[in-house]
Scaffold this motif. Structure first.
Motif, PDB file in Angstrom:
ATOM      1  N   VAL A 342      29.783  34.749  45.545  1.00 12.42           N
ATOM      2  CA  VAL A 342      29.135  34.116  46.269  1.00 12.42           C
ATOM      3  C   VAL A 342      29.812  34.576  47.825  1.00 12.42           C
ATOM      4  N   THR A 343      30.076  36.216  48.036  1.00  7.96           N
ATOM      5  CA  THR A 343      30.894  36.141  49.407  1.00  7.96           C
ATOM      6  C   THR A 343      30.159  37.754  49.155  1.00  7.96           C
ATOM      7  N   LYS A 374      41.887  39.545  38.791  1.00 15.36           N
ATOM      8  CA  LYS A 374      42.872  38.836  38.844  1.00 15.36           C
ATOM      9  C   LYS A 374      42.943  37.090  38.360  1.00 15.36           C
ATOM     10  N   LEU A 375      41.076  36.379  38.828  1.00 16.26           N
ATOM     11  CA  LEU A 375      41.069  34.670  38.458  1.00 16.26           C
ATOM     12  C   LEU A 375      40.722  34.173  37.514  1.00 16.26           C
ATOM     13  N   TYR A 378      35.704  34.088  37.987  1.00 12.00           N
ATOM     14  CA  TYR A 378      36.213  34.494  38.972  1.00 12.00           C
ATOM     15  C   TYR A 378      34.680  35.707  38.657  1.00 12.00           C
ATOM     16  N   LYS A 418      43.349  44.387  52.211  1.00 12.00           N
ATOM     17  CA  LYS A 418      43.966  43.682  51.773  1.00 12.00           C
ATOM     18  C   LYS A 418      44.317  42.350  51.291  1.00 12.00           C
ATOM     19  N   THR A 419      43.371  41.470  52.144  1.00 10.59           N
ATOM     20  CA  THR A 419      43.539  39.730  52.079  1.00 10.59           C
ATOM     21  C   THR A 419      42.502  39.698  51.670  1.00 10.59           C
ATOM     22  N   PRO A 420      41.286  39.703  50.431  1.00  9.94           N
ATOM     23  CA  PRO A 420      40.084  39.652  50.428  1.00  9.94           C
ATOM     24  C   PRO A 420      39.504  37.926  49.869  1.00  9.94           C
ATOM     25  N   ASP A 421      38.370  37.723  50.277  1.00  5.39           N
ATOM     26  CA  ASP A 421      38.518  36.460  50.493  1.00  5.39           C
ATOM     27  C   ASP A 421      37.397  36.435  48.906  1.00  5.39           C
ATOM     28  N   VAL A 422      38.088  35.755  48.126  1.00  6.39           N
ATOM     29  CA  VAL A 422      37.778  35.735  46.613  1.00  6.39           C
ATOM     30  C   VAL A 422      36.817  35.241  46.059  1.00  6.39           C
ATOM     31  N   GLY A 423      36.174  34.335  47.077  1.00  2.68           N
ATOM     32  CA  GLY A 423      34.964  33.074  46.759  1.00  2.68           C
ATOM     33  C   GLY A 423      35.108  32.177  46.039  1.00  2.68           C
ATOM     34  N   LEU A 424      34.521  31.967  45.549  1.00  2.00           N
ATOM     35  CA  LEU A 424      34.053  30.854  44.048  1.00  2.00           C
ATOM     36  C   LEU A 424      34.047  31.255  42.460  1.00  2.00           C
ATOM     37  N   GLU A 440      22.980  29.584  47.627  1.00  2.00           N
ATOM     38  CA  GLU A 440      23.977  30.202  48.928  1.00  2.00           C
ATOM     39  C   GLU A 440      24.001  31.485  48.436  1.00  2.00           C
ATOM     40  N   ILE A 444      23.266  35.048  49.532  1.00  2.00           N
ATOM     41  CA  ILE A 444      23.655  36.818  49.315  1.00  2.00           C
ATOM     42  C   ILE A 444      23.206  37.486  49.352  1.00  2.00           C
TER      43      ILE A 444
ATOM     44  N   GLY B 184      49.161  41.473  37.287  1.00  2.00           N
ATOM     45  CA  GLY B 184      47.718  41.020  37.788  1.00  2.00           C
ATOM     46  C   GLY B 184      46.344  39.493  37.216  1.00  2.00           C
ATOM     47  N   ARG B 201      52.357  39.151  45.338  1.00  2.00           N
ATOM     48  CA  ARG B 201      50.871  39.648  44.560  1.00  2.00           C
ATOM     49  C   ARG B 201      51.631  41.097  44.470  1.00  2.00           C
ATOM     50  N   LYS B 232      42.800  33.947  49.236  1.00  2.00           N
ATOM     51  CA  LYS B 232      42.465  32.934  49.831  1.00  2.00           C
ATOM     52  C   LYS B 232      40.840  33.311  48.899  1.00  2.00           C
ATOM     53  N   LYS B 234      36.817  30.700  49.256  1.00  2.00           N
ATOM     54  CA  LYS B 234      36.403  29.782  50.385  1.00  2.00           C
ATOM     55  C   LYS B 234      36.598  28.257  50.670  1.00  2.00           C
TER      56      LYS B 234
END
Lengths: 462, 234
Positions: A342-343, A374-375, A378, A418-424, A440, A444, B184, B201, B232, B234
């Motif tokens: 969702v980005t 990483k998440l 996601y 370096k500081t990405p938006d990891v979205g949903l 949404e 996109i 990771g 990180r 970060k 959304k």
């Protein structure tokens, strides 16, 4: 195959090769040798950040020659024995010469041919999706089925689970063997539910040690020997008994090996040029030492934990051009995104990464690594579809054309690597009742698709 | 050779990763009567900062970080011998016990953290890869460590990080060591959940985190972990 040391001989060399301490290997052997070959072949500071996709094929050929020399100078370091497995020039040449140039993965009408390619080859790179992003056990089957249903995707790799029947799995224990089997069975079921029972797969990403493979590969209901066994390296130019155990197991099962050899920009091989040379060396050596069918790997930039930055894309393009122009090996590579579902940035990163791999001669491209992998949860099937769409449609494009497109794409996301938006996560990016993208996310996707079409990537329109 | 020249040459030797020259110049600095803390502040720390900046800019790489860290450590060994107990404690940032958790053999990230921490003046004991939870604790006691830093790249090794903390508690040693995490699949949420003291990180985050832990009024077993550079959403 002829003229290549057999696995017994490789295991003997793992015990009898030259002794070297780990630090001496990293600093005195790898780093020093990489520096020397870069200098000898005049490859230092050739990374062109303004033009990430190389168009000078003579330069790519020099990288291959340098990588070949590096492979003979270094060999692989065996972490368990602290000894070096080396091969002779004849052994290396024969391993490359007699390696397969095409391979059928999967079964029947759902299977696919992976073929050796060259830059801008009209035969498309084949796409495996996704990388091993962890997924909650309760949604795993639905999500992976969703990925398998995306018809553009050729081969299923998909996410990994961390629990089995709710039980947390511990590395290096029998839990992992069970997890390997459960993961493999779910992957088979997902392919069946998607109406593609013969679709090829890569496994087992949930349990990456040899224990996971013992449970997963060639077992009843698990990965078939028409699927690819995933053999990962501990790090560049290094193997261990886990790696070798998986090789031996796959060979015994009569299966097919996909060996992923990594290199790190900023790591032991140094600059982007060093990472390319090391990756060429690591890839061709795998055919002599690990007996693999598909090879190649990943180049990451340790500063960004990614490879869709300028140096990363340059390195991906160069290593695939170098290897594809000078061998008939079945080359695999990965684009490593950092933004999430969702980005729009995730889709820009995918477009840049996949177009780079596809036009540079990769035979098999794997992605996405949504949110840097990483998440938990996601990952969604929609960006997997986009990976395959872009890869297939950019395969035949000339690198110089793709270079101009990538130069348009980079400013759209590079400031945020370096500081990405990891979205949903999947649960919020998809409607959980219908397992379809939210409006949404769909909007996109459609917008970015239109944008990249206008940039020159000939995707099918809606 | 005057004092200023010694400091300048020592800085250069550390940047170049020349540990033999770094030791030689450190001894020279002592002979000239330079205060060890001055040498650290005016030669070694600036050298480490320069190498760290070069790494971030893509002008230096992991091998350069490692050899610079080795040279800095060799120099510090000479200088710390000259200090009284109190001053020595002030000069030492602390000892970090570093390793990749059991079940995982990936070493690149760990090597990077080792180099960056050394370059930041920490004494780093590298236990390597595939380290069992109990081995971390035994080594921490043996080395009198301040911080236990564990990383993993594979999800099935994560539970061992929790096992290590539970073992520390069971042995009555949780308050002896800060426990920090990276790798990771490691997240701030996991760090909080298992009761670790901090998360970073990347290697630079690890250095920031260690600097905060040893320079603040923190005690091991923080109620809220220190999180460096979380992703970060959304």
């Amino acid at each position: 195959m002829q003229g290549r040391p057999d696995i017994i001989e490789i295991l003997r060399r793992a015990h009898t090769g030259e002794y070297c301490s780990p630090k001496d290997w990293d600093i005195k052997k790898v780093n020093k040798s990489v520096r020397e070959v870069l200098q000898k072949y005049q490859l230092e500071k050739t990374c062109d950040q303004e033009n990430p996709i190389n168009t000078d094929f003579d330069l790519a050929d020099k990288f291959y020659q340098a990588g070949f020399e590096l492979a003979l100078r270094l060999g692989y370091y065996v972490e368990d024995t602290e000894r070096i497995i080396t091969v002779s020039q004849e052994e290396l040449e024969n391993a490359i010469k007699f390696a397969p140039s095409e391979l059928f993965v999967g079964e029947g009408k759902d299977g696919t041919w992976i073929k050796a390619r060259t830059p801008a080859d009209p035969y498309p790179t084949k796409v495996a999706a996704s990388l091993g992003i962890t997924v909650s056990e309760d949604i795993y089957l639905d999500l992976v089925t969703g990925i398998a249903k995306e018809r553009e995707i050729d081969i299923l790799e998909a996410g990994s689970v961390t629990t089995v029947k709710g039980q947390e799995v511990l590395s290096g224990t029998p839990f992992e063997t069970i997890m390997g089997w459960e993961h493999a069975k779910m992957q088979r079921e997902a392919r069946r539910r998607a109406g593609r029972p013969g679709m090829g797969a890569i496994g087992s990403i949930s349990a990456v040690t040899e224990l996971g493979q013992f449970g997963a590969y060639g077992t009843p209901g698990g990965f078939r020997t028409s699927d690819l066994a995933l053999i990962l390296f501990p790090s560049e130019m290094k193997v261990d008994y886990r790696t070798l155990n998986k090789v031996v197991h796959t060979l015994i099962m009569g299966g097919m090996i996909k060996a992923d050899s990594p290199s790190m920009i900023g790591g032991m091989a140094g600059p982007p040029e060093g990472a390319v040379v090391a990756n060429v060396a690591c890839t061709i050596l795998s055919y002599a030492i690990l007996q693999n069918h598909v090879g190649g790997g990943e180049i990451y930039d340790v500063r960004y934990l990614s490879n869709v930055n300028r140096e990363g894309l340059w390195a991906l393009a160069m290593v695939n051009q170098a290897l594809s122009r000078n061998t008939h090996l079945l080359l695999h590579n990965i684009a490593n995104e950092v933004s999430g579902p969702v980005t729009d940035k995730l889709l820009y990163e995918i477009a840049a990464g996949m177009a780079t791999l596809a036009c540079s001669g990769a035979s098999l491209s794997t992605g996405p690594r949504t949110a840097g992998g990483k998440l938990n949860d996601y990952i969604t099937p929609l960006e997997c579809r986009f990976v395959a769409e872009v890869a297939h449609k950019t395969s035949a494009m000339e690198p110089k054309v793709v270079n101009e497109i990538v130069k348009e794409l980079l400013p759209l996301y590079e400031a945020d690597i370096k500081t990405p938006d990891v979205g949903l996560p999947y649960q919020r990016a998809y409607d959980m009742a219908t397992h379809t993208p939210t409006k949404e996310w769909e909007d996109i996707y459609r917008r970015v698709k239109d944008e990249v079409i206008s940039m020159g990537i000939p995707l099918d329109t809606f | 050779m005057d004092k200023e020249q010694v400091l300048k040459d020592l800085c250069e030797a550390v940047i170049e990763g020349d540990d033999v020259k770094a030791v030689e110049l450190s001894n020279k600095a002592v002979e000239l009567g330079l205060a060890p803390l001055t040498v650290v502040k005016e030669a070694i720390q600036p050298a480490m900062d320069i190498v760290g900046d070069r790494f971030q800019e893509g002008e230096a790489f992991l091998p350069e970080l490692i050899v610079a860290g080795d040279a800095a450590t060799a120099s510090l060994d000479v200088l710390l011998e000259q200090l009284s107990g109190e001053d020595s404690a002030a000069a030492k940032k602390g000892t970090v016990l570093l390793g990749v958790m059991f079940g995982d053999n990936h070493d690149i990230g760990k090597n990077l953290v080792q180099a960056v921490l050394s370059a930041n003046g920490f004494k780093v004991i590298d236990l390597g890869v595939n380290v069992a939870p109990k081995a971390f604790i035994e080594a921490a006691a043996k080395e009198n460590a301040d911080i236990i830093a564990s990383s993993t790249l594979i999800t099935t090794s994560l539970p061992y990080q929790r096992e290590m903390i539970e073992l520390l508690k069971a042995m009555g040693k949780r308050e002896d060591y800060f426990v920090i995490l990276g790798g990771g699949p490691v997240t701030p949420e996991w760090t909080q959940k298992i009761g670790a003291d901090g998360y970073g990180r990347d290697a630079k985050d690890a250095a920031n985190l260690c600097n905060k832990l040893v320079s603040g009024d923190y005690k091991p077993g923080l109620d809220e972990p220190i999180i460096e550079n979380a992703l970060k959403s959304k």
